[in-house]
Write a protein that holds these residues in place. Sequence first.
Motif, PDB file in Angstrom:
ATOM      1  N   PHE A  58       0.857  -1.178   0.000  1.00 32.07           N
ATOM      2  CA  PHE A  58       0.000   0.000   0.000  1.00 32.07           C
ATOM      3  C   PHE A  58       0.893   1.228   0.000  1.00 32.07           C
ATOM      4  O   PHE A  58       2.004   1.187   0.515  1.00 32.07           O
ATOM      5  N   VAL A  59       0.373   2.318  -0.538  1.00 31.60           N
ATOM      6  CA  VAL A  59       1.093   3.593  -0.545  1.00 31.60           C
ATOM      7  C   VAL A  59       0.251   4.595   0.242  1.00 31.60           C
ATOM      8  O   VAL A  59      -0.915   4.823  -0.092  1.00 31.60           O
ATOM      9  N   SER A  60       0.835   5.193   1.270  1.00 39.29           N
ATOM     10  CA  SER A  60       0.053   6.093   2.128  1.00 39.29           C
ATOM     11  C   SER A  60      -0.521   7.275   1.359  1.00 39.29           C
ATOM     12  O   SER A  60      -1.598   7.765   1.688  1.00 39.29           O
ATOM     13  N   ALA A  61       0.160   7.711   0.316  1.00 35.65           N
ATOM     14  CA  ALA A  61      -0.350   8.828  -0.484  1.00 35.65           C
ATOM     15  C   ALA A  61      -1.621   8.458  -1.245  1.00 35.65           C
ATOM     16  O   ALA A  61      -2.337   9.337  -1.719  1.00 35.65           O
TER      17      ALA A  61
ATOM     18  N   GLU B 134      -7.834   7.269  -2.257  1.00 31.76           N
ATOM     19  CA  GLU B 134      -8.429   6.508  -3.353  1.00 31.76           C
ATOM     20  C   GLU B 134      -9.228   5.340  -2.779  1.00 31.76           C
ATOM     21  O   GLU B 134      -9.064   4.986  -1.611  1.00 31.76           O
ATOM     22  N   PRO B 135     -10.072   4.705  -3.608  1.00 32.92           N
ATOM     23  CA  PRO B 135     -10.749   3.486  -3.144  1.00 32.92           C
ATOM     24  C   PRO B 135      -9.723   2.418  -2.750  1.00 32.92           C
ATOM     25  O   PRO B 135      -8.565   2.457  -3.178  1.00 32.92           O
ATOM     26  N   GLU B 136     -10.149   1.443  -1.951  1.00 36.80           N
ATOM     27  CA  GLU B 136      -9.260   0.392  -1.460  1.00 36.80           C
ATOM     28  C   GLU B 136      -8.599  -0.339  -2.629  1.00 36.80           C
ATOM     29  O   GLU B 136      -9.266  -0.793  -3.557  1.00 36.80           O
ATOM     30  N   HIS B 137      -7.262  -0.435  -2.564  1.00 35.59           N
ATOM     31  CA  HIS B 137      -6.504  -1.096  -3.625  1.00 35.59           C
ATOM     32  C   HIS B 137      -5.162  -1.546  -3.088  1.00 35.59           C
ATOM     33  O   HIS B 137      -4.767  -1.202  -1.982  1.00 35.59           O
ATOM     34  N   ILE B 138      -4.468  -2.348  -3.891  1.00 32.59           N
ATOM     35  CA  ILE B 138      -3.132  -2.827  -3.535  1.00 32.59           C
ATOM     36  C   ILE B 138      -2.269  -2.834  -4.792  1.00 32.59           C
ATOM     37  O   ILE B 138      -2.766  -3.034  -5.904  1.00 32.59           O
ATOM     38  N   HIS B 139      -0.989  -2.575  -4.599  1.00 33.36           N
ATOM     39  CA  HIS B 139      -0.009  -2.601  -5.682  1.00 33.36           C
ATOM     40  C   HIS B 139       0.801  -3.887  -5.582  1.00 33.36           C
ATOM     41  O   HIS B 139       0.989  -4.424  -4.489  1.00 33.36           O
TER      42      HIS B 139
END
Length: 75
Positions: free
Chosen positions: A12-15, A19-24
């Motif tokens: 996850f990126v705090s910035a 945005e809606p819930e997501h993961i990289h």
Amino acid sequence: ATISCWSQRLFFVSADCDEPEHIHARRDGDECKFWLNPLRLADNDGFSDAELRRIRDTILENRLAILEVWRGYCR
């Protein structure tokens, strides 16, 4: 927050908390992003279709735990 799976790193990126819930996911310069609710690919830069399916399956199998971490991290 970071989760390791296969040879990818899920994070996850705090910035991005607005945005809606997501993961990289990232590996060797390749990166993708999945929205979590509903689960769908948001962006891909370099992963093959097979790799994206594996990442998606891993996220799906761990989706509730990932959402719990997201909500703790971003709220």
